[in-house]
Design an enzyme around this catalytic site. Sequence first.
Site, PDB file in Angstrom:
ATOM      1  N   ASN A   1       0.762  -1.109  -0.067  1.00  0.00           N
ATOM      2  CA  ASN A   1       0.042   0.019  -0.025  1.00  0.00           C
ATOM      3  C   ASN A   1       1.030   1.207  -0.236  1.00  0.00           C
ATOM      4  O   ASN A   1       1.511   1.559   1.005  1.00  0.00           O
ATOM      5  CB  ASN A   1      -0.839  -0.091   1.394  1.00  0.00           C
ATOM      6  CG  ASN A   1      -1.760   1.172   1.342  1.00  0.00           C
ATOM      7  OD1 ASN A   1      -1.533   2.056   0.486  1.00  0.00           O
ATOM      8  ND2 ASN A   1      -2.552   1.295   2.632  1.00  0.00           N
TER       9      ASN A   1
ATOM     10  N   LYS B   1       0.180   4.159  -0.213  1.00  0.00           N
ATOM     11  CA  LYS B   1      -0.394   5.580   0.438  1.00  0.00           C
ATOM     12  C   LYS B   1      -0.213   6.584  -0.326  1.00  0.00           C
ATOM     13  O   LYS B   1      -0.175   6.572  -1.691  1.00  0.00           O
ATOM     14  CB  LYS B   1       0.163   5.462   1.745  1.00  0.00           C
ATOM     15  CG  LYS B   1      -0.243   4.347   2.575  1.00  0.00           C
ATOM     16  CD  LYS B   1       0.039   4.395   3.952  1.00  0.00           C
ATOM     17  CE  LYS B   1      -0.271   2.942   4.611  1.00  0.00           C
ATOM     18  NZ  LYS B   1       0.001   2.953   6.248  1.00  0.00           N
TER      19      LYS B   1
ATOM     20  N   HIS C   1      -9.560   1.055   4.795  1.00  0.00           N
ATOM     21  CA  HIS C   1      -8.340   1.169   5.559  1.00  0.00           C
ATOM     22  C   HIS C   1      -8.314   2.270   6.609  1.00  0.00           C
ATOM     23  O   HIS C   1      -9.201   3.147   6.903  1.00  0.00           O
ATOM     24  CB  HIS C   1      -7.407   1.966   4.497  1.00  0.00           C
ATOM     25  CG  HIS C   1      -5.684   1.886   4.989  1.00  0.00           C
ATOM     26  ND1 HIS C   1      -5.171   2.670   5.836  1.00  0.00           N
ATOM     27  CD2 HIS C   1      -4.810   0.744   4.980  1.00  0.00           C
ATOM     28  CE1 HIS C   1      -3.986   2.296   6.348  1.00  0.00           C
ATOM     29  NE2 HIS C   1      -3.822   1.135   5.811  1.00  0.00           N
TER      30      HIS C   1
ATOM     31  N   GLU D   1      -6.749   4.519   7.743  1.00  0.00           N
ATOM     32  CA  GLU D   1      -6.627   5.894   7.484  1.00  0.00           C
ATOM     33  C   GLU D   1      -8.016   6.658   6.867  1.00  0.00           C
ATOM     34  O   GLU D   1      -8.307   7.627   7.276  1.00  0.00           O
ATOM     35  CB  GLU D   1      -5.450   6.076   6.644  1.00  0.00           C
ATOM     36  CG  GLU D   1      -3.976   6.002   7.410  1.00  0.00           C
ATOM     37  CD  GLU D   1      -3.121   5.363   6.849  1.00  0.00           C
ATOM     38  OE1 GLU D   1      -2.905   5.281   5.552  1.00  0.00           O
ATOM     39  OE2 GLU D   1      -2.231   4.569   7.347  1.00  0.00           O
TER      40      GLU D   1
ATOM     41  N   GLU E   1      -5.260  -5.027  10.666  1.00  0.00           N
ATOM     42  CA  GLU E   1      -4.230  -3.718  10.754  1.00  0.00           C
ATOM     43  C   GLU E   1      -4.395  -3.159  12.250  1.00  0.00           C
ATOM     44  O   GLU E   1      -5.331  -2.076  12.200  1.00  0.00           O
ATOM     45  CB  GLU E   1      -4.222  -2.770   9.623  1.00  0.00           C
ATOM     46  CG  GLU E   1      -3.911  -3.769   8.196  1.00  0.00           C
ATOM     47  CD  GLU E   1      -3.514  -2.491   7.249  1.00  0.00           C
ATOM     48  OE1 GLU E   1      -2.028  -2.439   6.859  1.00  0.00           O
ATOM     49  OE2 GLU E   1      -3.980  -1.447   7.149  1.00  0.00           O
TER      50      GLU E   1
ATOM     51  N   GLY F   1       2.785   2.291  10.677  1.00  0.00           N
ATOM     52  CA  GLY F   1       3.630   3.473  10.584  1.00  0.00           C
ATOM     53  C   GLY F   1       4.367   3.878  11.886  1.00  0.00           C
ATOM     54  O   GLY F   1       5.126   4.805  12.034  1.00  0.00           O
TER      55      GLY F   1
ATOM     56  N   SER G   1       3.585  -2.175  10.220  1.00  0.00           N
ATOM     57  CA  SER G   1       4.951  -2.188  10.282  1.00  0.00           C
ATOM     58  C   SER G   1       5.800  -3.681  10.075  1.00  0.00           C
ATOM     59  O   SER G   1       6.527  -4.029  11.035  1.00  0.00           O
ATOM     60  CB  SER G   1       5.317  -1.925  11.855  1.00  0.00           C
ATOM     61  OG  SER G   1       4.969  -0.519  12.264  1.00  0.00           O
TER      62      SER G   1
END
Length: 252
Positions: free
Chosen positions: A9, A11, A94, A96, A166, A172, A212
Amino acid sequence: MRRPLIAGNWKMNLDREAAVSLARGVGAAAGDGEVDVLVCPTFVHLDAVAQAVNDANVHVGSQDVYFEGNGAFTGETSTDMIKDVGCTYVILGHSERRNVIGESDELICKKVHAALAAGLLPILCVGELLEQREAGQTMDVVKSQIEGSLKGVDAVQMSKIVVAYEPVWAIGTGKTASPEQAQEVHADIRSLLARLYNQELADGVRILYGGSVKPANAADLMACGDIDGALVGGASLKADSFAGIIEAAASA
Ligand code: 13P
């Protein structure tokens, strides 16, 4: 047997030249297809990336899609548009998009149905916030995200969906869930799918871990019985680190 899937991904990263060059590097690393490899660039690079991986064993997906077919939806992109530029997968829900953009399970569910109707393979993302994990609510959160995002999805449709667990606190941050923590949630997700559908279907659904993932921790995660691949952010932005994760999945 579930075939491993390693998905990058990207992003909101990379310019066009860097995206094409990374795509070529991933194509070279993808090998002969023991592992499904997927890259998900930003919408504006989909076309160029799909052309760059054309001869390689690499699938292309988008990071989101809208549920309406066409019309006055400024800024949105339809399933036909992403298919037209070579997408076969689409990431939906996702963290985010859930937590930064504010997408609800209801909206994500509409996108899941639109993607399935278009013949795209959805990667449905779920995962808890740190405070939810600390309050012992991980599986309650994941269960309600899965049930909310899959309303009206039947067993045949479910067999096309990939689930990505996730944990938001691991995205991240450099803090990976331990293989035991990830495996526990993955096994619970599979049991939930067996209750919602049936055991045979649940046994066939690929459940990816994201948060991660790096070459250094990929092998231990991939060795877990219910972890069928990875959804990779930061480490997918360099061909060599992404290649290390593909190798870990191939030898798991
Ligand atoms: P990182 O691998 O950078 O933690 O990102 C994970 C992720 O969000 C993939 O979708």
